[in-house]
Design a protein around this motif. Sequence first.
Motif, PDB file in Angstrom:
ATOM      1  N   SER A  33       0.846  -1.190   0.000  1.00 26.35           N
ATOM      2  CA  SER A  33       0.000   0.000   0.000  1.00 26.35           C
ATOM      3  C   SER A  33       0.879   1.237   0.000  1.00 26.35           C
ATOM      4  O   SER A  33       1.791   1.353   0.835  1.00 26.35           O
ATOM      5  CB  SER A  33      -0.906   0.036   1.238  1.00 26.35           C
ATOM      6  OG  SER A  33      -1.787  -1.067   1.254  1.00 26.35           O
ATOM      7  N   LEU A  34       0.606   2.140  -0.916  1.00 28.07           N
ATOM      8  CA  LEU A  34       1.290   3.430  -0.975  1.00 28.07           C
ATOM      9  C   LEU A  34       0.257   4.510  -0.701  1.00 28.07           C
ATOM     10  O   LEU A  34      -0.812   4.514  -1.317  1.00 28.07           O
ATOM     11  CB  LEU A  34       1.934   3.647  -2.343  1.00 28.07           C
ATOM     12  CG  LEU A  34       2.870   2.539  -2.839  1.00 28.07           C
ATOM     13  CD1 LEU A  34       3.355   2.845  -4.253  1.00 28.07           C
ATOM     14  CD2 LEU A  34       4.059   2.377  -1.896  1.00 28.07           C
ATOM     15  N   GLN A  35       0.565   5.415   0.210  1.00 30.32           N
ATOM     16  CA  GLN A  35      -0.424   6.419   0.593  1.00 30.32           C
ATOM     17  C   GLN A  35       0.168   7.821   0.574  1.00 30.32           C
ATOM     18  O   GLN A  35       1.295   8.052   1.013  1.00 30.32           O
ATOM     19  CB  GLN A  35      -0.989   6.140   1.984  1.00 30.32           C
ATOM     20  CG  GLN A  35      -2.132   7.075   2.369  1.00 30.32           C
ATOM     21  CD  GLN A  35      -2.696   6.773   3.743  1.00 30.32           C
ATOM     22  OE1 GLN A  35      -2.256   7.347   4.731  1.00 30.32           O
ATOM     23  NE2 GLN A  35      -3.659   5.857   3.810  1.00 30.32           N
ATOM     24  N   LEU A  36      -0.626   8.756   0.066  1.00 35.57           N
ATOM     25  CA  LEU A  36      -0.296  10.176   0.117  1.00 35.57           C
ATOM     26  C   LEU A  36      -1.424  10.854   0.883  1.00 35.57           C
ATOM     27  O   LEU A  36      -2.593  10.756   0.503  1.00 35.57           O
ATOM     28  CB  LEU A  36      -0.169  10.765  -1.285  1.00 35.57           C
ATOM     29  CG  LEU A  36       0.276  12.233  -1.359  1.00 35.57           C
ATOM     30  CD1 LEU A  36       1.699  12.379  -0.823  1.00 35.57           C
ATOM     31  CD2 LEU A  36       0.195  12.748  -2.800  1.00 35.57           C
ATOM     32  N   ALA A  37      -1.079  11.534   1.977  1.00 35.85           N
ATOM     33  CA  ALA A  37      -2.075  12.157   2.841  1.00 35.85           C
ATOM     34  C   ALA A  37      -1.846  13.656   2.909  1.00 35.85           C
ATOM     35  O   ALA A  37      -0.707  14.123   3.006  1.00 35.85           O
ATOM     36  CB  ALA A  37      -2.007  11.558   4.249  1.00 35.85           C
ATOM     37  N   GLY A  38      -2.933  14.395   2.863  1.00 33.32           N
ATOM     38  CA  GLY A  38      -2.891  15.835   3.087  1.00 33.32           C
ATOM     39  C   GLY A  38      -3.788  16.163   4.265  1.00 33.32           C
ATOM     40  O   GLY A  38      -5.014  16.016   4.182  1.00 33.32           O
ATOM     41  N   GLU A  39      -3.224  16.608   5.374  1.00 35.03           N
ATOM     42  CA  GLU A  39      -3.982  16.879   6.592  1.00 35.03           C
ATOM     43  C   GLU A  39      -3.977  18.371   6.905  1.00 35.03           C
ATOM     44  O   GLU A  39      -2.976  19.059   6.686  1.00 35.03           O
ATOM     45  CB  GLU A  39      -3.407  16.078   7.761  1.00 35.03           C
ATOM     46  CG  GLU A  39      -3.511  14.571   7.531  1.00 35.03           C
ATOM     47  CD  GLU A  39      -2.844  13.749   8.614  1.00 35.03           C
ATOM     48  OE1 GLU A  39      -3.418  12.716   9.019  1.00 35.03           O
ATOM     49  OE2 GLU A  39      -1.740  14.139   9.049  1.00 35.03           O
ATOM     50  N   ASN A  40      -5.094  18.868   7.407  1.00 32.68           N
ATOM     51  CA  ASN A  40      -5.266  20.293   7.681  1.00 32.68           C
ATOM     52  C   ASN A  40      -4.870  21.100   6.445  1.00 32.68           C
ATOM     53  O   ASN A  40      -4.021  21.999   6.498  1.00 32.68           O
ATOM     54  CB  ASN A  40      -4.444  20.726   8.898  1.00 32.68           C
ATOM     55  CG  ASN A  40      -4.787  22.122   9.370  1.00 32.68           C
ATOM     56  OD1 ASN A  40      -5.737  22.747   8.904  1.00 32.68           O
ATOM     57  ND2 ASN A  40      -3.986  22.641  10.298  1.00 32.68           N
ATOM     58  N   LEU A  41      -5.519  20.781   5.338  1.00 30.49           N
ATOM     59  CA  LEU A  41      -5.115  21.346   4.044  1.00 30.49           C
ATOM     60  C   LEU A  41      -5.228  22.862   3.989  1.00 30.49           C
ATOM     61  O   LEU A  41      -4.498  23.517   3.230  1.00 30.49           O
ATOM     62  CB  LEU A  41      -5.955  20.718   2.930  1.00 30.49           C
ATOM     63  CG  LEU A  41      -5.649  19.248   2.631  1.00 30.49           C
ATOM     64  CD1 LEU A  41      -6.660  18.682   1.635  1.00 30.49           C
ATOM     65  CD2 LEU A  41      -4.231  19.090   2.108  1.00 30.49           C
ATOM     66  N   PHE A  42      -6.123  23.450   4.772  1.00 29.90           N
ATOM     67  CA  PHE A  42      -6.287  24.900   4.745  1.00 29.90           C
ATOM     68  C   PHE A  42      -5.469  25.593   5.831  1.00 29.90           C
ATOM     69  O   PHE A  42      -5.669  26.779   6.091  1.00 29.90           O
ATOM     70  CB  PHE A  42      -7.768  25.257   4.858  1.00 29.90           C
ATOM     71  CG  PHE A  42      -8.566  24.842   3.652  1.00 29.90           C
ATOM     72  CD1 PHE A  42      -8.542  25.590   2.489  1.00 29.90           C
ATOM     73  CD2 PHE A  42      -9.323  23.677   3.669  1.00 29.90           C
ATOM     74  CE1 PHE A  42      -9.264  25.199   1.375  1.00 29.90           C
ATOM     75  CE2 PHE A  42     -10.056  23.278   2.560  1.00 29.90           C
ATOM     76  CZ  PHE A  42     -10.023  24.040   1.400  1.00 29.90           C
ATOM     77  N   ASP A  43      -4.547  24.854   6.447  1.00 31.41           N
ATOM     78  CA  ASP A  43      -3.597  25.431   7.406  1.00 31.41           C
ATOM     79  C   ASP A  43      -4.323  26.189   8.521  1.00 31.41           C
ATOM     80  O   ASP A  43      -3.995  27.339   8.848  1.00 31.41           O
ATOM     81  CB  ASP A  43      -2.621  26.353   6.684  1.00 31.41           C
ATOM     82  CG  ASP A  43      -1.270  26.458   7.401  1.00 31.41           C
ATOM     83  OD1 ASP A  43      -0.904  25.493   8.093  1.00 31.41           O
ATOM     84  OD2 ASP A  43      -0.602  27.504   7.260  1.00 31.41           O
ATOM     85  N   THR A  44      -5.305  25.549   9.120  1.00 38.21           N
ATOM     86  CA  THR A  44      -6.138  26.155  10.151  1.00 38.21           C
ATOM     87  C   THR A  44      -5.508  25.965  11.531  1.00 38.21           C
ATOM     88  O   THR A  44      -4.961  24.909  11.836  1.00 38.21           O
ATOM     89  CB  THR A  44      -7.537  25.503  10.139  1.00 38.21           C
ATOM     90  OG1 THR A  44      -8.126  25.703   8.860  1.00 38.21           O
ATOM     91  CG2 THR A  44      -8.432  26.088  11.213  1.00 38.21           C
ATOM     92  N   THR A  45      -5.602  26.984  12.366  1.00 36.77           N
ATOM     93  CA  THR A  45      -5.121  26.867  13.736  1.00 36.77           C
ATOM     94  C   THR A  45      -6.124  26.070  14.568  1.00 36.77           C
ATOM     95  O   THR A  45      -7.311  26.377  14.594  1.00 36.77           O
ATOM     96  CB  THR A  45      -4.933  28.245  14.386  1.00 36.77           C
ATOM     97  OG1 THR A  45      -3.921  28.962  13.667  1.00 36.77           O
ATOM     98  CG2 THR A  45      -4.498  28.116  15.840  1.00 36.77           C
ATOM     99  N   GLY A  46      -5.633  25.031  15.230  1.00 34.84           N
ATOM    100  CA  GLY A  46      -6.478  24.201  16.078  1.00 34.84           C
ATOM    101  C   GLY A  46      -5.835  23.987  17.429  1.00 34.84           C
ATOM    102  O   GLY A  46      -4.628  23.738  17.531  1.00 34.84           O
ATOM    103  N   ARG A  47      -6.642  24.078  18.481  1.00 30.17           N
ATOM    104  CA  ARG A  47      -6.159  23.845  19.844  1.00 30.17           C
ATOM    105  C   ARG A  47      -7.158  22.937  20.555  1.00 30.17           C
ATOM    106  O   ARG A  47      -8.361  23.181  20.509  1.00 30.17           O
ATOM    107  CB  ARG A  47      -6.003  25.171  20.604  1.00 30.17           C
ATOM    108  CG  ARG A  47      -5.041  26.139  19.941  1.00 30.17           C
ATOM    109  CD  ARG A  47      -4.946  27.463  20.699  1.00 30.17           C
ATOM    110  NE  ARG A  47      -4.178  28.441  19.944  1.00 30.17           N
ATOM    111  CZ  ARG A  47      -2.860  28.591  20.011  1.00 30.17           C
ATOM    112  NH1 ARG A  47      -2.175  27.817  20.837  1.00 30.17           N
ATOM    113  NH2 ARG A  47      -2.237  29.495  19.289  1.00 30.17           N
TER     114      ARG A  47
END
Length: 717
Positions: free
Chosen positions: A678-692
């Motif tokens: 399995s080969l995977q490409l992941a994009g997380e928090n794509l809109f570069d949002t601040t989260g706490r």
Amino acid sequence: MKTITSQLAVATALSFAVAATPALAQSEADNESTPDLPVNSSILTISNSIVVSAEGLEELDFIAGQDALEVEEILQNLDGQIGEVLDKLPGVSATSFAPGASRPILRGQDGERVRILIDGLGTADVASTSADHATTIDPLTVERIEVLRGPTALLFGSQALGGVVNVIDRRIPTEVPENGVRVDAITAFDTASDLRSGGASLDVGLGEMFVFHVDGSYRETNDLEIPGFQLTEELRADLLADAAEEEAEGELEEAAELREAAAQEDFLPNSATETYTVNGGIGVILGDSTFGASVGYYDTFYGIVGNPEGGHHGEEGEEGEEEEGEEEAETVSIGLEQWRFDFKGDIALGGGFADRLKIRAGYSDYTHTEFEGTEIGTVFDTETFEARAELIQTGGGVIGAQFTSRDFEAVGEEAFVAPNDTTQFAVFTVQEFDLGFAQLETAGRYENVDVESETVGVDRNFNLFSGAVSLVGELEEERGRVGLTVSRSERAPAGEELFANGPHIATQSFEIGDPNLGTEEAWGVEAFIRLAQGDATVNFAAYFQTFSDYIFLNPTGEEEDDLPVFEFLQSGAEFFGFEADANIPLVEADSYTLTADLRASYVEAKLSGDLSGPVPRIPPLSLLGALEADIDAFNIRGEIQHAGGQESVVEFETPTDSFTFVNLYLTWRPLQNNQNLSLQLAGENLFDTTGRRHSSFTKDFVPLAGRNIRASARLSF
């Protein structure tokens, strides 16, 4: 510290009923004869039973809130800390203290109310002592993670009042590989932390009776990239106001340092990590019985992000003046290592009253060192021995016992907990009865806990009784189940709650324990429904728990060593919440499928009696919606992950804003008719949002990662 003597125990075993995730308890052989289920479905129905494979679990319905992550989902949510891996599951949050330390929070409960297990035995670390202490699990070498929430999770120990996280690996093999050899490997790289990681395991059959196993992993990250400023707007405003005051008093250097801290952006200073593990084991297969043993080593070194308004406790000279060099705050880091030895036996008894006897035993030697710069600050040493055995009854049901011995010692300037020894012994049982119109399931546990500190001169002994009764009915045409569980549980105060007395810099507080704390008691009721129609599944659980003598940290309004003083008190408390998830096929064609995955959870907790108000750091409403498409060799998953704001706060706690992350995952299996690559490409928090995360002690100055692109690969043959 005295050395723990070898003591054999016969220990727990339980059968639960659980709303399991797909392929939750199935071996690979079982999966070959089971119809394919959606990758992210949250329930697996087999012969109208809900199945989970954790040690001692069979086919009971006690736990309404249960999930499991298989290898593919672990790869999708890959992180160095177990709390971050599980955060998307309903009812689960994470402490998120630092990139190197994040422990799971279940139904708003943390620390001593959540048990984290490795194949049925405790991790034997000191993660529950403080939020800045890491759990000794590397997800790179994990095969499956099971999360059990609900009343009967207590059968794994009185500390499991909030739930259980059971991590399954293969360090003790129980079967000979099909072709004599099995190899698994995983690697991952990302942009937000400059991750470089890899793990591999090897199983080799030595004839028809013996199997040798070895695995290892390595993970390294740099300082974490974040969106925008490190600090919240409120904290930045406080620092800038302090800078103006310092400047007005002529302290220009101090003012400049405060302004520099307020302006910190784009990355988290001192958040790098490095971890490696090595494990080896051997299994012996004797017909239907198996035995095995393993040895493992875990080592990690990680930075603790400093609070610009605080810092680690500094010594003062005889005249009360700061020591030379103290004005420049030292960076704080933690290095920990653990040696672990395990034994497992699964003995076929040939029928009669009992079908099998399962035995687990483990010993751990753990050392944890906190550094201030290059100087050693505090050293934690823990030796733990745990054993359990479970007698699996032929007609259904389990009888078991458990023994745990733990010696804890902390030495150094910030050793805020006195050395203490804890011994636990428990017996318990789970039984099921067919009433015709419904199924009755009962569980009971007796536990004796002895907590002693020679330094303080206190020896406390507790007798604890816990139990649960569940009535489960099957819906018409086998479309699902509905049930109601009533439970009573007890927990003894931990050594940290009894004997704390000193500065706890991780939480920026001076903590004072109470050696006279009593037993924590709780009554709970939980209703659940699980529906299955074809490949579509829906799960919903609602729960209410009322505590008498709930143990918590309460601010006194005083200061000690320039830190606010908190003391452990007991009061009534109430927890109410729900968890829901649905997995619904939208399109099913020969060449592709499209599935919707929906999840939600909420918990509200408040103190009652004389000390009324909210319980601190309770996670807010959590929502997740995803569309997942399988197209030949490709899997595409798009997610919207939302965390609500939290305005219900206590003194010394600040509100937290809501945030929404958008994630995208693309998985490719390039080998035709083969799922082993399995080969995977992941994009997380794509809109570069601040989260706490509101559940984090450090959320005002440790935001979650910004936009992150991760590439990973998994190979198995």
